[in-house]
Design an enzyme around this catalytic site. Structure first.
Site, PDB file in Angstrom:
ATOM      1  N   TRP A 137       0.869  -1.178   0.000  1.00  0.00           N
ATOM      2  CA  TRP A 137       0.000   0.000   0.000  1.00  0.00           C
ATOM      3  C   TRP A 137       0.908   1.230   0.000  1.00  0.00           C
ATOM      4  O   TRP A 137       1.816   1.310   0.835  1.00  0.00           O
ATOM      5  CB  TRP A 137      -0.875  -0.054   1.255  1.00  0.00           C
ATOM      6  CG  TRP A 137      -1.843   1.055   1.412  1.00  0.00           C
ATOM      7  CD1 TRP A 137      -2.675   1.563   0.459  1.00  0.00           C
ATOM      8  CD2 TRP A 137      -2.104   1.800   2.613  1.00  0.00           C
ATOM      9  NE1 TRP A 137      -3.446   2.569   0.990  1.00  0.00           N
ATOM     10  CE2 TRP A 137      -3.116   2.729   2.303  1.00  0.00           C
ATOM     11  CE3 TRP A 137      -1.593   1.755   3.915  1.00  0.00           C
ATOM     12  CZ2 TRP A 137      -3.617   3.623   3.257  1.00  0.00           C
ATOM     13  CZ3 TRP A 137      -2.096   2.631   4.854  1.00  0.00           C
ATOM     14  CH2 TRP A 137      -3.091   3.562   4.532  1.00  0.00           C
ATOM     15  N   ASP A 218      -0.600  -5.606   9.669  1.00  0.00           N
ATOM     16  CA  ASP A 218      -1.646  -4.691   9.211  1.00  0.00           C
ATOM     17  C   ASP A 218      -2.849  -5.527   8.780  1.00  0.00           C
ATOM     18  O   ASP A 218      -2.804  -6.212   7.766  1.00  0.00           O
ATOM     19  CB  ASP A 218      -1.077  -3.872   8.029  1.00  0.00           C
ATOM     20  CG  ASP A 218      -2.087  -2.882   7.482  1.00  0.00           C
ATOM     21  OD1 ASP A 218      -3.194  -2.779   8.033  1.00  0.00           O
ATOM     22  OD2 ASP A 218      -1.755  -2.188   6.496  1.00  0.00           O
ATOM     23  N   ALA A 220      -6.302  -5.031   7.587  1.00  0.00           N
ATOM     24  CA  ALA A 220      -7.232  -3.994   7.106  1.00  0.00           C
ATOM     25  C   ALA A 220      -8.419  -4.578   6.351  1.00  0.00           C
ATOM     26  O   ALA A 220      -9.326  -3.839   5.978  1.00  0.00           O
ATOM     27  CB  ALA A 220      -6.481  -3.011   6.198  1.00  0.00           C
ATOM     28  N   LYS A 253     -13.107  -1.226   5.941  1.00  0.00           N
ATOM     29  CA  LYS A 253     -13.516  -2.023   4.774  1.00  0.00           C
ATOM     30  C   LYS A 253     -14.537  -3.069   5.183  1.00  0.00           C
ATOM     31  O   LYS A 253     -15.563  -3.223   4.523  1.00  0.00           O
ATOM     32  CB  LYS A 253     -12.313  -2.722   4.137  1.00  0.00           C
ATOM     33  CG  LYS A 253     -11.035  -1.920   4.115  1.00  0.00           C
ATOM     34  CD  LYS A 253     -11.055  -0.836   3.069  1.00  0.00           C
ATOM     35  CE  LYS A 253      -9.803   0.026   3.237  1.00  0.00           C
ATOM     36  NZ  LYS A 253      -9.398   0.706   2.071  1.00  0.00           N
TER      37      LYS A 253
HETATM   38  C1  LIG Z   1      -3.182  -2.378   3.450  1.00  0.00           C
HETATM   39  C2  LIG Z   1      -3.917  -1.242   4.067  1.00  0.00           C
HETATM   40  N1  LIG Z   1      -3.674  -0.934   5.342  1.00  0.00           N
HETATM   41  C3  LIG Z   1      -4.293   0.074   5.954  1.00  0.00           C
HETATM   42  C4  LIG Z   1      -5.219   0.849   5.286  1.00  0.00           C
HETATM   43  C5  LIG Z   1      -5.854   1.976   6.043  1.00  0.00           C
HETATM   44  O1  LIG Z   1      -7.215   2.053   5.977  1.00  0.00           O
HETATM   45  P1  LIG Z   1      -8.041   3.054   6.863  1.00  0.00           P
HETATM   46  O2  LIG Z   1      -7.124   4.114   7.380  1.00  0.00           O
HETATM   47  O3  LIG Z   1      -9.096   3.593   5.967  1.00  0.00           O
HETATM   48  O4  LIG Z   1      -8.590   2.235   7.984  1.00  0.00           O
HETATM   49  C6  LIG Z   1      -5.495   0.580   3.945  1.00  0.00           C
HETATM   50  C7  LIG Z   1      -6.443   1.396   3.195  1.00  0.00           C
HETATM   51  O5  LIG Z   1      -6.604   1.339   2.017  1.00  0.00           O
HETATM   52  C8  LIG Z   1      -4.833  -0.507   3.325  1.00  0.00           C
HETATM   53  O6  LIG Z   1      -5.066  -0.852   2.060  1.00  0.00           O
END
Ligand SMILES: Cc1ncc(COP(=O)(O)O)c(C=O)c1O
Length: 402
Positions: A137, A218, A220, A253
Site C-alpha cells: 500500500w 496490518d 485492514a 472495509k
Molecule cells: C493495506 C492497508 N492498510 C491500511 C489501510 C488503512 O485504511 P483506513 O485508514 O481507511 O482504515 C489501507 C487502506 O486502504 C490498506 O489498504
C-alpha cells in the site's frame, strides 16, 4: 492593519512543491470521465453489483440505536472506547488470547492512525529499521518514514506467478537485526491479493523470533478474503512464534465505514507489565497525535459486535461482499490464462499484467480506470461490465503477449 508581504514568513516559503496523491487523483479522473460505461477499478472501496458502496444494514440499525440511546457526547479519553477495542481484539486474536493480560490496545482513527501510532511506538522503542515487503500500500513507507524510521523494502511477491515469494522474503528478512520491525499485511494483500499460506506465515514468524524482530501486522481487510477466522490464521501463527506484535486493525472495509475512520492498535507484549507499559506509551503518543479518536464509527462497531442479532446481520453482509469478490475473481481468471493468478488471490486487489503505458491506454481509450501501477480493485467489476473489461484488456495488450 495586517502587513502584507512580510519578510518573516520563511517557513511557508521554504515548503517544497508536492505532487497530489496518485490514488486520490484517481477519484477526480474518474469523476471527470463523461463516458456512461466507464469502469472504476481505482478507488479502494468495495462496490456491489450496481457499482454502489452502500451503508450496511447492520450499520444503519446500529446507528438508529445509537441515535435513540446516546445520552452524552462528552469526551471518552485518549484510549477511545475500550469495549470497541476489546471487541475487535477478539476478532483479530480469537477470544482466548484476546483476554490475556499480555494483550492491550487503543482505538485509533482508522487503520492509518493505528499504523502511525505503531510507527511512533516503534520509534520510542529505538526501532532500527522497518522491513517492508513490496509492492505494498503506497502509504506504508511514508507513514513509517514520517515517524523518522528508515524503511528497507524487499520483494515479497513474484510478479510472474503472482504468488507470495517465501524464499525471497526469508532471504531478505534474515538480514534483519535485533530491534528491527517487519511490517506485514495479514490478509488480502494490497495491491497484489497474494497472501502467504499459514505454513509460510509460521516460517516468517520463526525467523522474526530468531532475529529479535517485532512484527507489525496490518489487518485492514479481515473477512473479505476467506472469512473472519481464516483471514486471521496467518497473523495468529506469527504470534505463536514471536509472542509479541503490534496489530493495526481497520474496520473501514469490513464494516463499510470508510469515512468514519474506525480502527485500533492492538499490542501483544511479553507479559502483563510490558503490556501496561506499552499501553501507557500508546496513550502518551495518542495525546500528542490526535488527542482522542472520533467516536461514531467505533460506537457503531461496538453496538454491532455486542448484539448477536446485529452481529449475524453483519456477518451475512460481509459474506455477501466476500462471495461477490470471489465470484468476480473466478470470472476474470477464466477470461484468459494470463489472468489465472487472480482466481487464487484474495480480497479487493490484484495487479493487472499490463505496463503503465497500457494502464493509460485502458483509461483513455476504454474508460477503464485502474491505478497507475496496474492495481485493480476487482469490486469495480460486475456481471454487466466484466466482459467489456476483458475484451478491452485484450485490446490494449499486444497480441503476442496474449
Ligand atoms: C493495506 C492497508 N492498510 C491500511 C489501510 C488503512 O485504511 P483506513 O485508514 O481507511 O482504515 C489501507 C487502506 O486502504 C490498506 O489498504
Amino acid at each position: 492593519m495586517m502587513a502584507t508581504g512580510t519578510k518573516s514568513a520563511h517557513i511557508l516559503e521554504a515548503l517544497r512543491d508536492e505532487q497530489p496523491d496518485q490514488l486520490l487523483a484517481l477519484i477526480d479522473d474518474y469523476r471527470r470521465d463523461a463516458r456512461e460505461d466507464k469502469i472504476d477499478l481505482g478507488v479502494g472501496v468495495y462496490r456491489d453489483e450496481a457499482g454502489e458502496t452502500p451503508v450496511l444494514d447492520a450499520v444503519k440499525a446500529a446507528e438508529r440505536r445509537i441515535l435513540e440511546t446516546q445520552s452524552s457526547k462528552s469526551y471518552l479519553g485518549s484510549e477511545g472506547d475500550p469495549t470497541f477495542t476489546a471487541a475487535v481484539t477478539r476478532l483479530a486474536l480469537g477470544a482466548g488470547l484476546a483476554s490475556d493480560a499480555r494483550v492491550t490496545g487503543v482505538q485509533t482513527p482508522g487503520g492509518t492512525g493505528a499504523l502511525r501510532l505503531a510507527a511512533e511506538v516503534a520509534a520510542r522503542g529505538d526501532c532500527g529499521r522497518v522491513w517492508l515487503g513490496e509492492p505494498s500500500w503506497p502509504n506504508h513507507a511514508p507513514i513509517f518514514s514520517a515517524a523518522g524510521l528508515p524503511v528497507v523494502a524487499f520483494r515479497s511477491v513474484d510478479p510472474g506467478s503472482g504468488r507470495f515469494d517465501l524464499a525471497v522474503a526469508l532471504e531478505a528478512l534474515s538480514e534483519a537485526r535485533l530491534g528491527d520491525c517487519a511490517l506485514l499485511q495479514a490478509s488480502c494483500h494490497n495491491p497484489t491479493g497474494a497472501d502467504p499460506d499459514v505454513d509460510q506465515w509460521r516460517e516468517i514468524g520463526r525467523l522474526l523470533a530468531q532475529r529479535g524482530v517485532l512484527p507489525i501486522l496490518d489487518l485492514a481487510y479481515q473477512g473479505l478474503g476467506d472469512g473472519i477466522e481464516q483471514d486471521a490464521r496467518g497473523l495468529r501463527a506469527v504470534l505463536e512464534e514471536t509472542g509479541q506484535a503490534l496489530i493495526a486493525y481497520s474496520c473501514n472495509k469490513n464494516f463499510g465505514l470508510y469515512r468514519e475512520r474506525v480502527g485500533a492498535l492492538i499490542g501483544v507484549a511479553a507479559g502483563p507489565s510490558a503490556a501496561a507499559r506499552l499501553k501507557a506509551n500508546m496513550l502518551v503518543l495518542t495525546r500528542a497525535l490526535w488527542s482522542m479518536p472520533p467516536d461514531h464509527g467505533a460506537a457503531v462497531v461496538r453496538t454491532i459486535l455486542s448484539d448477536p442479532a446485529l452481529e449475524s446481520c453483519w456477518l451475512r453482509e460481509l459474506s455477501m461482499m466476500r462471495e461477490r469478490l470471489r465470484s468476480i475473481r473466478r470470472t476474470v481468471a477464466a477470461g484468459h490464462p494470463l489472468l489465472e493468478p487472480i482466481g487464487r488471490q484474495r480480497g479487493l486487489f490484484s495487479m493487472l499484467p499490463i505496463t503503465p503505458v497500457q494502464v493509460v491506454e485502458l483509461r483513455t481509450r476504454h474508460g477503464i480506470h485502474a491505478a497507475p501501477s496496474g492495481r485493480a480493485n476487482l469490486a469495480g467489476l460486475s456481471r454487466t461490465n466484466v466482459e467489456r473489461f476483458l475484451r478491452s484488456l485484450e485490446a490494449v495488450v499486444e497480441q503476442r503477449q496474449w
